[in-house]
Design a protein around this motif. Structure first.
Motif, PDB file in Angstrom:
ATOM      1  N   SER A  65      62.707 -15.827   7.530  1.00 25.32           N
ATOM      2  CA  SER A  65      62.907 -16.585   8.761  1.00 25.32           C
ATOM      3  C   SER A  65      63.953 -15.886   9.628  1.00 25.32           C
ATOM      4  O   SER A  65      64.691 -15.016   9.168  1.00 25.32           O
ATOM      5  N   HIS A  66      64.029 -16.304  10.891  1.00 26.24           N
ATOM      6  CA  HIS A  66      64.975 -15.668  11.816  1.00 26.24           C
ATOM      7  C   HIS A  66      66.375 -16.226  11.579  1.00 26.24           C
ATOM      8  O   HIS A  66      66.609 -17.432  11.651  1.00 26.24           O
ATOM      9  N   VAL A  67      67.302 -15.342  11.281  1.00 27.79           N
ATOM     10  CA  VAL A  67      68.686 -15.704  10.972  1.00 27.79           C
ATOM     11  C   VAL A  67      69.606 -14.760  11.730  1.00 27.79           C
ATOM     12  O   VAL A  67      69.341 -13.558  11.821  1.00 27.79           O
ATOM     13  N   GLN A  68      70.681 -15.297  12.286  1.00 28.31           N
ATOM     14  CA  GLN A  68      71.633 -14.450  13.004  1.00 28.31           C
ATOM     15  C   GLN A  68      72.890 -14.126  12.190  1.00 28.31           C
ATOM     16  O   GLN A  68      73.467 -13.057  12.330  1.00 28.31           O
ATOM     17  N   VAL A  69      73.336 -15.070  11.363  1.00 26.66           N
ATOM     18  CA  VAL A  69      74.586 -14.895  10.620  1.00 26.66           C
ATOM     19  C   VAL A  69      74.354 -15.207   9.149  1.00 26.66           C
ATOM     20  O   VAL A  69      73.756 -16.235   8.808  1.00 26.66           O
ATOM     21  N   LEU A  81      68.949  -5.963   0.349  1.00 23.50           N
ATOM     22  CA  LEU A  81      69.093  -7.249   1.013  1.00 23.50           C
ATOM     23  C   LEU A  81      69.646  -7.088   2.431  1.00 23.50           C
ATOM     24  O   LEU A  81      69.262  -7.822   3.345  1.00 23.50           O
ATOM     25  N   VAL A  82      70.527  -6.121   2.604  1.00 21.00           N
ATOM     26  CA  VAL A  82      71.063  -5.874   3.943  1.00 21.00           C
ATOM     27  C   VAL A  82      69.951  -5.414   4.880  1.00 21.00           C
ATOM     28  O   VAL A  82      69.884  -5.834   6.051  1.00 21.00           O
ATOM     29  N   VAL A  90      69.565 -10.579  11.549  1.00 21.57           N
ATOM     30  CA  VAL A  90      70.989 -10.785  11.264  1.00 21.57           C
ATOM     31  C   VAL A  90      71.831  -9.769  12.034  1.00 21.57           C
ATOM     32  O   VAL A  90      71.580  -8.565  11.977  1.00 21.57           O
ATOM     33  N   LYS A  91      72.806 -10.273  12.747  1.00 24.71           N
ATOM     34  CA  LYS A  91      73.738  -9.429  13.492  1.00 24.71           C
ATOM     35  C   LYS A  91      75.124  -9.389  12.853  1.00 24.71           C
ATOM     36  O   LYS A  91      75.929  -8.520  13.175  1.00 24.71           O
ATOM     37  N   LEU A  92      75.379 -10.369  11.998  1.00 30.15           N
ATOM     38  CA  LEU A  92      76.725 -10.519  11.453  1.00 30.15           C
ATOM     39  C   LEU A  92      76.673 -11.057  10.032  1.00 30.15           C
ATOM     40  O   LEU A  92      75.977 -12.035   9.750  1.00 30.15           O
ATOM     41  N   GLN A 110      75.109   1.067   8.575  1.00 30.34           N
ATOM     42  CA  GLN A 110      73.937   1.855   8.914  1.00 30.34           C
ATOM     43  C   GLN A 110      72.863   1.008   9.586  1.00 30.34           C
ATOM     44  O   GLN A 110      72.101   1.510  10.421  1.00 30.34           O
ATOM     45  N   GLN A 111      72.806  -0.267   9.221  1.00 25.07           N
ATOM     46  CA  GLN A 111      71.812  -1.172   9.791  1.00 25.07           C
ATOM     47  C   GLN A 111      72.293  -1.814  11.095  1.00 25.07           C
ATOM     48  O   GLN A 111      71.569  -2.601  11.702  1.00 25.07           O
ATOM     49  N   GLY A 112      73.515  -1.510  11.497  1.00 29.01           N
ATOM     50  CA  GLY A 112      74.041  -2.064  12.737  1.00 29.01           C
ATOM     51  C   GLY A 112      74.468  -3.516  12.629  1.00 29.01           C
ATOM     52  O   GLY A 112      74.487  -4.245  13.626  1.00 29.01           O
ATOM     53  N   ILE A 113      74.825  -3.944  11.402  1.00 22.45           N
ATOM     54  CA  ILE A 113      75.266  -5.323  11.169  1.00 22.45           C
ATOM     55  C   ILE A 113      76.778  -5.335  10.999  1.00 22.45           C
ATOM     56  O   ILE A 113      77.325  -4.613  10.160  1.00 22.45           O
ATOM     57  N   ALA A 114      77.456  -6.148  11.777  1.00 27.83           N
ATOM     58  CA  ALA A 114      78.910  -6.276  11.648  1.00 27.83           C
ATOM     59  C   ALA A 114      79.254  -7.057  10.381  1.00 27.83           C
ATOM     60  O   ALA A 114      78.509  -7.944   9.960  1.00 27.83           O
TER      61      ALA A 114
END
Length: 329
Positions: A65-69, A81-82, A90-92, A110-114
């Motif tokens: 599903s769509h998740v941001q955090v 998993l990352v 996921v952005k964060l 590397q995936q651009g996730i903070a």
């Protein structure tokens, strides 16, 4: 309503906070059922947010599903998993606390996730955990198991306990938690030593009578700092430098009958060495807030359940700390 007041570390290295999202229409996924009060506190503080939780084993499915955090809690987030997290949007990755050793931070980069956490010294968690460290220390030193036994026999004057006063105490790790522990040990009359990575700022150095640095003297320096100490409190992060940092050499440098408390991570203390010295009665007592597998099982207990050498508990979190983490001011 104010936006998500997530805690971050600015690029120049100074601790700070900024708002990274000002909208309520985003999804935060808590990974696992550990620390349920973290989810409850966030729901109370941010009722308009879409907050979800999943079992550890179901994380990969939840990321369809769509998740941001993502809030990892005690769930390990490896490279696979990352990568799934990035595809889920996921952005964060934001820890509800300080510990990030279970997150593959290089993969996230590397995936651009903070990747962010909540510094213990700024959330109230350091105060909660420091109080708990003192509780564990007093529990092992006062032998509550024997107290209960003599009470049931209606005896007075036994057992004879130990005091923190006038003891030499070594605090390993000197971030927000280490500072709070040092303050409490000093107020109880202990002679406090500290060991940390990096340099000692003047305000931290003032809290200890002796200060050592891993970067300057390595493990050998820690052994020397431990020599003759009667109390050892472990509160440093788990990383490549600190895995099995507290080994038989450090433990044997302590004064015979010393008391050891670990409120950091299980892997910082060498389990085999600790067990050997507990069984040999070389240590006076052990108080653990953390374990090697992350979950306490009877098979994994370091000492028997009825042993006076043992005290367990959870210190990382209080009503004050969790309110502050969910809705920092």
């Amino acid at each position: 309503m104010k936006g998500l007041a997530l805690w971050v570390r600015r690029s120049h290295g100074a601790a700070g906070r900024r708002q990274v999202c000002r909208h309520a229409d985003f999804t935060v996924l808590f990974c696992g059922r550990d620390f349920p009060h973290a989810l409850d506190a966030t729901r109370r503080a941010r009722p308009s947010w879409n907050l979800l939780a999943c079992e550890r084993a179901g994380l990969a499915e939840a990321l369809q599903s769509h998740v941001q955090v993502l809030v990892p809690l005690m769930t390990s987030l490896d490279g696979e998993l990352v990568a799934r997290a990035r595809h889920a949007g996921v952005k964060l990755i934001h820890q509800f606390g300080a510990g990030l050793e279970g997150v593959d931070q290089e993969a996230a980069k590397q995936q651009g996730i903070a990747v962010r956490n909540i510094p213990a010294g700024q959330s109230g968690n350091a105060i909660s955990s420091a109080e708990h460290a003192i509780y564990l220390l007093l529990s092992t030193m006062r032998n509550p198991t024997a107290m209960q036994a003599v009470l049931s026999e209606r005896l007075l004057g036994s057992p004879v306990g130990n005091t923190i006063h006038a003891k030499k105490a070594l605090v390993v790790g000197f971030g927000g938690l280490g500072r709070e522990i040092a303050r409490r040990l000093t107020s109880l009359g202990a002679e406090v030593r500290g060991f940390r990575c990096g340099e000692w700022p003047a305000e931290d150095r003032a809290l200890v009578q002796q200060g050592g640095s891993f970067d300057e003297s390595g493990r050998a320096g820690l052994v020397e700092m431990a020599r003759g100490c009667e109390l050892l409190v472990v509160c440093c992060p788990l990383n490549a430098k600190t895995v099995n940092l507290i080994d038989r050499y450090v433990l044997l440098a302590l004064r015979p009958g010393a008391f050891v408390v670990n409120v950091a991570r299980g892997g910082i203390v060498n389990r085999r060495d600790l067990l050997e010295l507990v069984q040999a009665k070389r240590l006076g007592g052990v108080g653990l807030d953390v374990f090697w597998k992350g979950v306490l099982t009877r098979r994994g207990e370091v000492v028997p359940a009825d042993s006076p050498d043992r005290a367990f508990g959870r210190g990382g979190g209080s009503e004050r700390a969790e309110r502050a983490a969910a809705a920092p001011s």
